[in-house]
Design a protein around this motif. Structure first.
Motif, PDB file in Angstrom:
ATOM      1  N   HIS A  84       3.613  -0.861   0.755  1.00 13.05           N
ATOM      2  CA  HIS A  84       4.417   0.350   0.765  1.00 13.05           C
ATOM      3  C   HIS A  84       5.851  -0.052   1.054  1.00 13.05           C
ATOM      4  O   HIS A  84       6.119  -0.804   1.993  1.00 13.05           O
ATOM      5  CB  HIS A  84       3.918   1.332   1.830  1.00 13.05           C
TER       6      HIS A  84
ATOM      7  N   GLU B   7      10.654   6.125  -0.417  1.00 14.74           N
ATOM      8  CA  GLU B   7       9.362   5.556  -0.043  1.00 14.74           C
ATOM      9  C   GLU B   7       8.425   5.593  -1.244  1.00 14.74           C
ATOM     10  O   GLU B   7       8.260   6.631  -1.882  1.00 14.74           O
ATOM     11  CB  GLU B   7       8.750   6.317   1.124  1.00 14.74           C
TER      12      GLU B   7
ATOM     13  N   THR C 182       4.799   3.254  -3.205  1.00 12.47           N
ATOM     14  CA  THR C 182       3.752   2.241  -3.101  1.00 12.47           C
ATOM     15  C   THR C 182       3.711   1.419  -4.385  1.00 12.47           C
ATOM     16  O   THR C 182       3.703   1.979  -5.486  1.00 12.47           O
ATOM     17  CB  THR C 182       2.371   2.888  -2.861  1.00 12.47           C
TER      18      THR C 182
ATOM     19  N   LYS D 232      -0.176   6.443   4.350  1.00 16.06           N
ATOM     20  CA  LYS D 232      -0.108   5.003   4.089  1.00 16.06           C
ATOM     21  C   LYS D 232      -1.114   4.269   4.957  1.00 16.06           C
ATOM     22  O   LYS D 232      -1.810   3.345   4.489  1.00 16.06           O
ATOM     23  CB  LYS D 232       1.305   4.492   4.360  1.00 16.06           C
TER      24      LYS D 232
ATOM     25  N   TYR E 121      -4.719   5.107   3.690  1.00 17.97           N
ATOM     26  CA  TYR E 121      -4.993   4.446   2.417  1.00 17.97           C
ATOM     27  C   TYR E 121      -5.279   2.960   2.618  1.00 17.97           C
ATOM     28  O   TYR E 121      -6.238   2.407   2.048  1.00 17.97           O
ATOM     29  CB  TYR E 121      -3.800   4.634   1.476  1.00 17.97           C
ATOM     30  N   ASP E 122      -4.468   2.296   3.437  1.00 21.72           N
ATOM     31  CA  ASP E 122      -4.634   0.850   3.621  1.00 21.72           C
ATOM     32  C   ASP E 122      -5.961   0.519   4.284  1.00 21.72           C
ATOM     33  O   ASP E 122      -6.618  -0.475   3.927  1.00 21.72           O
ATOM     34  CB  ASP E 122      -3.480   0.292   4.456  1.00 21.72           C
TER      35      ASP E 122
ATOM     36  N   ASN F  65       1.794   0.043   9.088  1.00 19.01           N
ATOM     37  CA  ASN F  65       2.649   1.118   8.592  1.00 19.01           C
ATOM     38  C   ASN F  65       3.194   1.964   9.734  1.00 19.01           C
ATOM     39  O   ASN F  65       4.344   2.410   9.696  1.00 19.01           O
ATOM     40  CB  ASN F  65       1.866   1.995   7.615  1.00 19.01           C
TER      41      ASN F  65
END
Length: 905
Positions: A625, A633, A635, A857, A860-861, A874
């Protein structure tokens, strides 16, 4: 070339003196002991990383009593069969019929000790000039100690030898060490021992010529690396490669970081030396030449001189053969440092008057260091071009001592004020038990006022120094032209890690003489200051290389003017001697020995922060990201190497590598490497996690082994802290880069800030930094794309991949045998964030939501990588951006209060 040493006169001496080439072994060194047996084996032992052998990959190995380490199975065969063989895959330091029931023991261990791994790596690099960056991450050491043959014979002869296999997951090596071989075959068989390597395919093998002959015992006195009894081989490729000493290229220095004051001993390994015919000379930065004392066929040592520069200095070794008149030339880098930012020695003052000292004692303490048994104390006096040193105490067994004041002083000199150092030193082997070197652990800088002949009272002394100060003031030029070329001080101090004062910011790094851990330095030079910083950059004007100093109080406010403010340095502090003569000495005359400090600050004024402009933050984290310099911002989770950002005006380029979190993962990628290259005067730095997540730091393509601490380089400072989890790079052009590792050290976070002068001058994945968010997706050819930052599929296909590095653009350094193609997957398609965050594991989802809250973020990671720490990167990054913006707002308010108009982004 096999080096033979058949001196019969010394036969007995060598027969029992070669154990010092062995790596430490035995129960006391963490070894395990194999049970007494005949024709047995141990294993399989799991190897934690891939072990390449004859271009095949193995994950386990076996230890065999009869003198082999094998990979696919244990070997009970007691009669050595000539290689090549179909059913044997392994290395054979001495394959014959060994029976430990009749005598001897077999010790073994997998090596985890970093010191031993470092020594193994040094031995490999010294024997293979093409592997200057090899660092082993795993090794197995097996020692057959005084082992007997199967048939008991008269005199009970026994053999002692050692085999080591080691790898970094890409390249593998073996080391055979032989102490004594009193038998070559067991009397129950008619074959002498075999020494060599077998691939197991019935075709590929390598065996020493003396195998299957009675001369096999001669390998105790022979070598392929010019150390009798030691043999080193590279074993990962299709063919075995023998080691040897080097006839050119880079050599190893140990230690490679030394104090600038000189007097330390440095071991040089790698070159081929003829002990009887060669003369070795060391040149340091082309300014100094000294002899490198040849110790053996592979090593020499030299004593460092006074090196006026702080940072990287080039070292040239020239080895002249007096018989052939030929000269071999080698290169290396030595890094110099001054006293630590953290106070490691306590009990000393910064300034002493020779006339006022008493015979009372000082109580001196220093930070203890593991594995140091004895400490020595020295005092050194530095003149302009030379040093004088004396030993005042030795063989101290604790980390404190008592000193009489008089021991700090030398005989009086012509200099009114001297620059002196107290040194805590020891003799260290640096993992090489054969050589002990004089090494400084800590140093402390203090100044000494000598006796003034003809001065009888305080009134005369005051007048004397007053006249010196005023003469200095009238000889100095107007400082105004110098100030405009220097970076301005921040009006207030920005926030550091954990809300502490920062180690560095923008163009500034902490001043070792004044920081919270060294209050004596602050109170002496800058009363009222809590911490001071010096600019990394310098400005050359009228033959002076000037620098900037900024000091702050306990409320983080900038101090301006006497007595505690920072000053202009007319000699940049990287040159310690010139800095003392041009800046420190007049300060002492004007501010400490007379009441003329205002005169000093008139010629060395503080910066008031009015020229300050806000730097611009950006960076990236997680399953990548990005936040651009303009605050966009998005990805982009590519798989490859890309341009992070570049500033063509100053030839500055920052490139990154994204790879899967683990070797077997394909769903997500994280940051695994970054390389930064400036102009020809700036050292190139690369920070990398390899396939085993081992951290490597390269300087100009060469790995440097450094733990927490500072490394001063050309045009930048590299600071490592928090157990090698935080790496700060501060560049002289006003560029700062922070690299943060996850606790497991398997991924990076990057946070950068650049000076506002670079607005509209950046390119790459971090945008063009012009204050406009709508045009950050700009391609290398200048085309501006109108993309939705939330559409990561479109960004991946139309923008991110376009910044993939071409060969001619790529500045990465690769391990031997690797290249750019090994880190690029052009057909890689990630899981896109816009397709939704859907967990397949409900337990992981609950944990992620507890940690991430609504941070998409982070969620998702964790969903993609199943790694909590990658997700929390993040949160860490977002906090850094938030704190940075808060700092800028605080500075803005201060400037408004001071009625200073500043242009903000």
């Amino acid at each position: 070339m096999v080096f033979k040493l058949f001196l019969l006169i010394n036969f007995i001496q060598y027969h029992y003196s070669l154990l010092d080439i062995f790596y430490p072994f035995g129960i006391e060194n963490g070894d395990r002991l194999m049970f007494k047996n005949d024709d047995q084996f141990l294993g399989p032992f799991e190897i934690p990383i891939i072990f390449p052998y004859f271009n095949r990959k193995f994950s386990s190995c076996f230890i065999n009593t009869n003198g082999l380490i094998s990979f696919n199975n244990g070997i009970r065969g007691f009669t050595p069969l000539p290689f090549p063989l179909d059913n044997v895959i392994g290395v054979a330091p001495f394959w014959n019929d060994i029976n430990t029931w009749n005598g001897g023991d077999i010790f073994y261990r997998q090596v985890l000790d970093l010191n031993v791994l470092n020594q193994i790596g040094l031995d490999i690099r010294s024997s293979f000039s093409g592997f200057v960056n090899f660092r082993p991450t795993w090794a197995l050491i097996v020692t057959w100690f005084e082992v007997a043959q199967y048939s008991v014979s008269s005199g009970r002869p026994n053999n002692t030898f050692q085999a080591l296999i080691t790898t970094n997951g890409r390249h593998s090596f073996t080391v055979f060490n032989y102490h004594k071989l009193e038998w070559s075959r067991s009397e129950n068989i008619n074959k002498h021992a075999q020494v060599g390597f077998n691939a197991g395919d019935g075709i590929i093998y390598y065996a020493l010529n003396s195998s299957f002959t009675s001369n096999v015992t001669d390998i105790v006195f022979e070598s392929n690396v010019q150390r009798p009894g030691r043999w080193i081989f590279r074993i990962d490729d299709y063919s075995i490669q023998e080691g040897g000493c080097n006839t050119g290229g880079y050599v190893n220095l140990n230690p490679f970081i030394v104090y600038f004051i000189g007097g330390e001993e440095v071991l040089v390994t790698g070159p081929c030396f003829n002990v009887y015919q060669d003369t070795a000379l060391i040149s340091i930065d082309s300014d100094y030449q000294t002899e490198c004392q040849i110790l053996d066929s592979n090593s020499c040592k030299f004593m460092t001189p006074l090196i006026k520069k702080i940072g990287r200095v080039s070292v040239i070794l020239k080895n002249f053969n007096n018989y052939t008149n030929k000269t071999l030339t080698f290169q290396a880098n030595l890094y110099t440092k001054d006293q630590s930012f953290l106070s490691k020695i306590s009990g000393l003052d910064v300034f002493y008057n020779r006339d006022n000292f008493s015979n009372s004692e000082l109580s001196i303490q220093w930070e203890s260091m593991q594995n140091i048994q004895y400490y020595d104390i020295y005092v050194m006096r530095i003149m302009e071009n030379q040093t004088q040193i004396k030993l005042i105490q030795e063989n101290i067994q604790q980390n404190f001592t008592f000193l009489n004041y008089s021991l700090l002083f030398f005989e009086s000199s012509m200099n009114i004020i001297e620059i002196n150092y107290l040194i805590v030193a020891t003799n260290r082997s640096f993992n090489n038990p054969n050589f002990e070197l004089k090494n400084y652990l800590y140093i402390f800088n203090f100044f000494l006022l000598n006796t003034l002949n003809g001065i009888r009272n305080d009134y005369q002394r005051s007048n004397f120094f007053d006249s010196i100060c005023q003469s200095w003031k009238f000889s100095e030029r107007d400082p105004t032209p110098y100030l405009q070329g220097l970076p301005p001080c921040w009006p207030i101090l920005p926030t550091g890690v954990n809300r502490n004062v920062p180690d560095s910011f923008g163009d500034f790094i902490q001043d070792a003489a004044c920081n919270p851990s060294r209050p004596s330095g602050c109170s002496f030079f800058h009363p009222g200051a809590n911490v001071c910083y010096r600019s990394q950059s310098s400005f050359t004007f009228d033959s002076n290389t000037v620098g900037q100093q900024c000091c702050y109080d306990r409320l983080n406010n900038l101090i301006v003017g006497a007595p505690g403010g920072g000053t202009l340095d007319m000699a940049h502090s990287d040159n310690r001697i010139e800095h003392f003569l041009k800046d420190v000495l007049p300060f002492l005359f004007c501010c400490k020995l007379s009441d003329n400090c205002e005169s000093y600050y008139e010629k060395r004024p503080s910066d008031d922060g009015r020229r300050w402009r806000p730097p611009i933050p950006a960076g990236a984290s997680g399953d990548p990201h990005f936040t651009t310099f303009d605050g966009v911002e998005y990805t982009f989770n590519g798989f490859g190497e890309y341009t992070f950002f570049e500033i063509n005006e100053i030839n500055f380029t920052c490139q990154i590598r994204t790879s899967p979190l683990t070797l077997n993962s394909t769903d997500g990628t994280v940051f695994k490497a970054i390389t930064i290259k400036g102009d020809s005067n700036t050292d190139q730095v690369q920070i990398e996690l390899d396939s085993t997540d081992t951290l490597y730091i390269y300087v100009n393509g060469i790995i440097v082994d450094i733990n927490d601490g500072n490394l001063y380089l050309n045009q930048l400072n590299l600071r490592i802290s928090n157990n090698v989890s935080n790496i700060d790079l501060t560049y002289s052009e006003g560029i700062e880069l922070k690299v943060v590792l996850t606790p497991k050290k398997n991924a990076f976070l990057f946070f950068s800030s650049i000076h506002s002068k670079f607005k509209n001058k950046t390119r790459g994945l971090l945008g063009n930094c012009n204050g406009v968010k709508s045009d950050d997706f700009i391609l290398p050819n200048g085309t501006v794309l109108n993309l939705n930052p939330s559409n990561d599929r479109e960004i991946f296909e139309k923008f991110g991949q376009k910044w993939s590095l071409k060969d001619e653009q790529n500045f990465f350094t690769y391990q031997q045998g690797l290249g750019a193609s090994d880190f690029m997957r052009a057909n890689y398609t990630p899981k896109f964030m816009q397709d939704g965050i859907i967990f397949g594991n409900s337990s992981l989802e609950r944990i992620a939501k507890d940690i991430c809250n609504d941070n998409k973020k982070c969620l998702y990671d964790i969903m993609v990588t199943s790694d909590i720490e990658v997700g929390t990167l993040n949160l860490n990054f977002d906090e850094k951006i938030q704190v940075f913006k808060q700092d800028l707002e605080k500075v803005k308010q201060v400037l408004i209060l001071n009625d200073v108009t500043t242009k903000f982004q």
